[in-house]
Scaffold this active site. Structure first.
Site: not given
Ligand code: UN1
Length: 503
Positions: A181, A256, A290, A391
């Protein structure tokens, strides 16, 4: 918003090897965040029934797929990686159109999926277990990896192909089947990815795609008894709900979630390098990672120079449609996301932080039809302010002053999240002690907090994750479980821990 035109393509779910409409026939729109007049297509607004059908298909397909030898499963994935590589440019263009980030970055997103798929195809021949001497004579002791069954994969919009690949590909190579999804904001990239798996020869029912909102589809995926693994990337708030819903049926849950990552700039840092890193880490993907470098803690000796130069460089970034090669930063993904950014700017001002650049939405001329915002920097931020704790997921960076490395590390750790951290210094002792003491899952030296590669574990501590890691061989631990196997060929009863082997 423009009205739906007759030409808009309608895209379907993928269940049991067929492209099918949702049971209700309801659809939702997917529009370009750089120009909301641009309707990309209509996607299925799936219900519980659609999700249940997908799970049933995955349950049936599992019985055959788990018995396909892992190296053979891997061959199909290798083919998928080749197809992804061949179509990289078109896939990236679709992704920029639906998600907004600049083409260089969407090419990178597809590349990450290619890299992950090749890497995991290799793992098809390396799903090593252990063999160890038995305590008894004429007996073998070993452990083997086993698939778990149906895996639910729930993914965000910021890495529309990379993150699905981190979950789906290791799930498949381990012998599981998948119900996927994707975020409602990026269904086209999800669909493009699944089409490639279909074309590579992944059998019907092994991967199923169900588009639509979290309430209907998500609740089936987190609660259906046949789903054995849920792998989720998204907000901490939703991650908590996923975890709670999945707990009564004892699913393995991989989460995550959020980040509030720190870059520490010491007084001996190469300042130009640090500034470039902070621009890329803070404003890449319009701050919607993130791993984004949303906090920069700068030693007081270099603080003023850093802030002035960083602000000047951020002010010069060209914001616009990510499909334009001259543009350096695209729009926020949605109106809601843009509003969140604006809301935090109000909060930062009210908290007394010094706005040194940006702060406004861009609304005129080429920006009139999209969700654009200026790259924004707050300086003189206190570590406890909300803009330094929460965040934002947008182009907003908070700069905090510090007097020492110890203080910088304490500030770095004093948030609820623990995904990524970085230090700019030329002193190897400082670099290693910061590496040891910053409580995050990822750490960089003389590089920003973004840019993780697929062959090392990815994930974070505290409110960022729940102890699992994806990517690298760590992903195999999420998508397989151990079976310990004892083979006694002595032909007699041997009682472990009671009978002893004579010398
Ligand atoms: C994310 O920020 O959700 O390391 C993933 C990184 C990328 C992946 C980010 N390879 O910034």
């Amino acid at each position: 918003m423009a009205t739906i035109t007759a030409q808009a393509t309608t895209y379907h779910n993928f269940i049991d090897g067929s492209w099918v409409p949702s049971v209700s026939g309801d659809v939702f729109e997917n529009r370009n965040p750089a120009n909301t007049d641009d309707l990309i297509g209509l996607f299925q607004k799936s219900s519980r029934t659609d999700a249940e059908r997908a799970v049933d298909a995955a349950v049936r397909a599992y019985e055959r797929w788990r018995l396909v030898p892992a190296p053979k499963r891997a061959e199909l994935l290798f083919r998928a990686a080749q197809l992804l590589a061949e179509r990289k440019e078109a896939l990236a263009r679709d992704m920029t159109r639906e998600m907004g980030k600049v083409l260089d970055e969407t090419r990178g997103d597809v590349q990450e999926a290619i890299d992950m798929t090749y890497f995991m195809a290799g793992e098809g021949r390396r799903q090593y277990g252990q063999t160890t001497p038995s305590e008894l004579r004429d007996k073998f002791a070993m452990s083997v990896r086993q698939p778990l069954g149906v895996c639910a994969v729930v993914t965000p919009w910021n890495f529309p192909m990379a993150i699905p690949s981190w979950k789906i590909i290791p799930a498949l190579v381990c012998g599981n089947t998948v119900v996927f999804k994707p975020a409602t904001l990026t269904p086209l990239s999800a669909l493009n990815f699944v089409k490639i798996l279909e074309e590579a020869g992944v059998p019907p029912g092994v991967v199923n795609l169900v588009t639509g909102g979290g309430d209907e589809v998500g609740s089936v995926l987190t609660q259906h008894p046949a789903v054995r693994v849920v792998s989720f990337t998204g907000s901490t708030e939703v991650g908590r709900t996923v975890s709670e819903r999945a707990a009564p049926s004892f699913k393995k849950v991989h989460l995550e979630m959020g980040g509030k990552n720190v870059v520490i700039v010491m007084d001996d840092a190469k300042l130009e390098l640090a500034i470039e890193g902070c621009l890329w880490g803070g404003f890449g993907t319009t701050g919607q990672r993130c791993t984004a470098a949303s906090r920069v803690v700068v030693h007081q000796q270099v603080y003023d120079t850093f802030v002035d130069t960083f602000a000047a460089r951020a002010r010069a970034l060209r914001v616009g449609d990510g499909a334009d090669p001259n543009v350096q930063m695209g729009p926020s993904v949605s109106r809601g996301q843009l509003e969140t950014v604006q809301n935090y700017i109000t909060i930062g001002r009210a908290e007394g932080a010094r706005l040194v650049c940006g702060g406004r939405a861009l609304t005129g001329g080429p920006h009139a039809k999209g969700f654009f915002h200026e790259p924004t920097i707050f300086a003189d931020v206190a570590p406890t302010m909300r803009i330094a704790q929460e965040e934002i997921f947008g182009p907003v960076v908070s700069v905090i002053a510090c007097k020492s490395l110890d203080e910088a590390v304490a500030i770095g750790n004093n948030v609820q999240y623990g995904l990524s951290a970085s230090i700019y210094t030329q002193d190897v002792n400082r670099a290693f002690s910061a590496m040891r003491d910053l409580y995050t899952g990822i750490f960089y030296v003389n590089a920003p907090t973004i840019g993780a590669e697929v062959h090392l574990p990815f994930g974070g501590t505290k409110a960022t994750g729940n102890g699992h890691r994806e990517a690298g061989t760590a992903a195999l631990d999420v998508f397989s479980e151990w079976k310990s196997v004892y083979v006694d060929f002595s032909g007699r009863l041997q009682r472990a821990q009671i009978d002893t082997a004579d010398v």
